[in-house]
Design a protein around this motif. Structure first.
Motif, PDB file in Angstrom:
ATOM      1  N   GLN A  21       0.824  -1.192   0.000  1.00 36.94           N
ATOM      2  CA  GLN A  21       0.000   0.000   0.000  1.00 36.94           C
ATOM      3  C   GLN A  21       0.871   1.261   0.000  1.00 36.94           C
ATOM      4  OE1 GLN A  21      -3.385  -0.237  -0.284  1.00 36.94           O
ATOM      5  NE2 GLN A  21      -3.005  -2.432  -0.434  1.00 36.94           N
ATOM      6  N   ILE A  22       0.352   2.331  -0.588  1.00 36.88           N
ATOM      7  CA  ILE A  22       1.059   3.611  -0.640  1.00 36.88           C
ATOM      8  C   ILE A  22       0.640   4.452   0.557  1.00 36.88           C
ATOM      9  CG2 ILE A  22       1.389   5.733  -1.971  1.00 36.88           C
ATOM     10  CD1 ILE A  22       0.890   4.146  -4.482  1.00 36.88           C
ATOM     11  N   ASN A  23       1.618   4.972   1.296  1.00 37.12           N
ATOM     12  CA  ASN A  23       1.331   5.811   2.445  1.00 37.12           C
ATOM     13  C   ASN A  23       0.884   7.200   2.000  1.00 37.12           C
ATOM     14  OD1 ASN A  23       2.156   3.737   4.200  1.00 37.12           O
ATOM     15  ND2 ASN A  23       4.290   4.387   4.047  1.00 37.12           N
ATOM     16  N   ASP A  24       0.194   7.897   2.905  1.00 35.28           N
ATOM     17  CA  ASP A  24      -0.287   9.247   2.582  1.00 35.28           C
ATOM     18  C   ASP A  24       0.857  10.226   2.364  1.00 35.28           C
ATOM     19  OD1 ASP A  24      -2.862   8.312   2.764  1.00 35.28           O
ATOM     20  OD2 ASP A  24      -3.113   8.926   4.862  1.00 35.28           O
ATOM     21  N   ASN A  25       2.018   9.959   2.995  1.00 28.90           N
ATOM     22  CA  ASN A  25       3.161  10.853   2.860  1.00 28.90           C
ATOM     23  C   ASN A  25       4.142  10.384   1.792  1.00 28.90           C
ATOM     24  OD1 ASN A  25       3.980   8.588   4.174  1.00 28.90           O
ATOM     25  ND2 ASN A  25       5.084   9.621   5.832  1.00 28.90           N
ATOM     26  N   GLU A  58       6.231  10.236  -1.466  1.00 31.66           N
ATOM     27  CA  GLU A  58       6.760  11.354  -2.247  1.00 31.66           C
ATOM     28  C   GLU A  58       6.141  11.435  -3.641  1.00 31.66           C
ATOM     29  OE1 GLU A  58      10.717   8.900  -3.809  1.00 31.66           O
ATOM     30  OE2 GLU A  58      10.914  10.679  -2.548  1.00 31.66           O
ATOM     31  N   ARG A  59       5.538  10.340  -4.124  1.00 32.27           N
ATOM     32  CA  ARG A  59       4.909  10.358  -5.437  1.00 32.27           C
ATOM     33  C   ARG A  59       3.545  11.024  -5.434  1.00 32.27           C
ATOM     34  NH1 ARG A  59       5.359   4.049  -6.471  1.00 32.27           N
ATOM     35  NH2 ARG A  59       4.853   4.173  -4.243  1.00 32.27           N
TER      36      ARG A  59
END
Length: 216
Positions: free
Chosen positions: A39-43, A45-46
């Motif tokens: 999963q991609i975190n809210d912070n 960089e993308r």
């Protein structure tokens, strides 16, 4: 599955998903895949950073947040009024009145200077600020239009890609069906030939038996 694996659906080609039962089955597979996908975190960089187009000071933000519940107080003019004295005022009261008068005079002088500065420089400052805001709005609109155009191009390219791959999949599917049909026909022909061979063998045995009887 490796995290570098490229996964893409074919919504422009897979029309079978219009079937509710197939769509539910596909959704369950997607959910199972997502549970195993990083999963991609809210912070991350993308992810683009949020932009505060019209930033406000903390005091103004607090004032506006409390405004619906707490009415903004008006200016109290009594603190700018000249002190009242009488003939019976004491020396201390007179000194305090003189002190307040000097404070009010200094405040009004400062207000007058600020008013003069405002009348002299605020129109140009207002025009410059409006020009800056207009430039920022124009840049944001250009960025928005560019992003929309990129989204349209991506969707257009995805549709072209999926339709091309759909034609290729149809070609492979038809070829697979032809191969299956050929294999079935070949298998049926082999069985028919085996039956015919067995029939010929039995006939050969009968004829051989009849020949042997004649020779005796």
């Amino acid at each position: 599955m490796s995290s570098s694996t490229y996964i893409d659906s074919l919504p422009y080609y897979d029309k079978q998903l219009d079937d509710p039962s197939l769509k539910a089955a596909a959704q369950s597979l997607i959910e199972a895949e997502l549970r195993n996908t990083p999963q991609i975190n809210d912070n991350d960089e993308r992810i683009p950073k949020s932009i505060d187009v019209f930033p406000k000071s903390s005091e103004l933000s607090s004032l506006l947040n409390e405004y619906p519940k707490k009415t903004i107080k008006s200016i109290d003019p009594t603190k700018y009024q000249p002190p009242s004295i009488s003939s019976e005022s004491t020396l201390e009261e007179l000194k305090e009145a003189e002190k307040l008068s000097k404070i009010s005079e200094g405040h009004m002088t400062l207000r007058l200077e600020n008013t003069n500065l405002l009348s002299n420089y605020s129109p140009n400052a207002w025009l410059i600020r409006n020009f800056q805001l207009s430039s920022q709005v124009k840049e944001l609109e250009e960025s928005l239009n560019q992003i929309k155009e990129e989204i349209i191009n991506i969707n257009r390219n995805r549709r072209i890609y999926q339709e091309d791959k759909g034609k290729l999949l149809n070609k492979y599917e038809n070829k697979w069906q032809d191969l299956i049909s050929s294999n079935v026909q070949l298998e049926m022909a082999c069985k028919a030939m085996n039956i015919e061979v067995e029939s010929l063998k039995r006939r050969e045995e009968i004829l051989q038996k009849q020949v042997n009887e004649l020779e005796v």
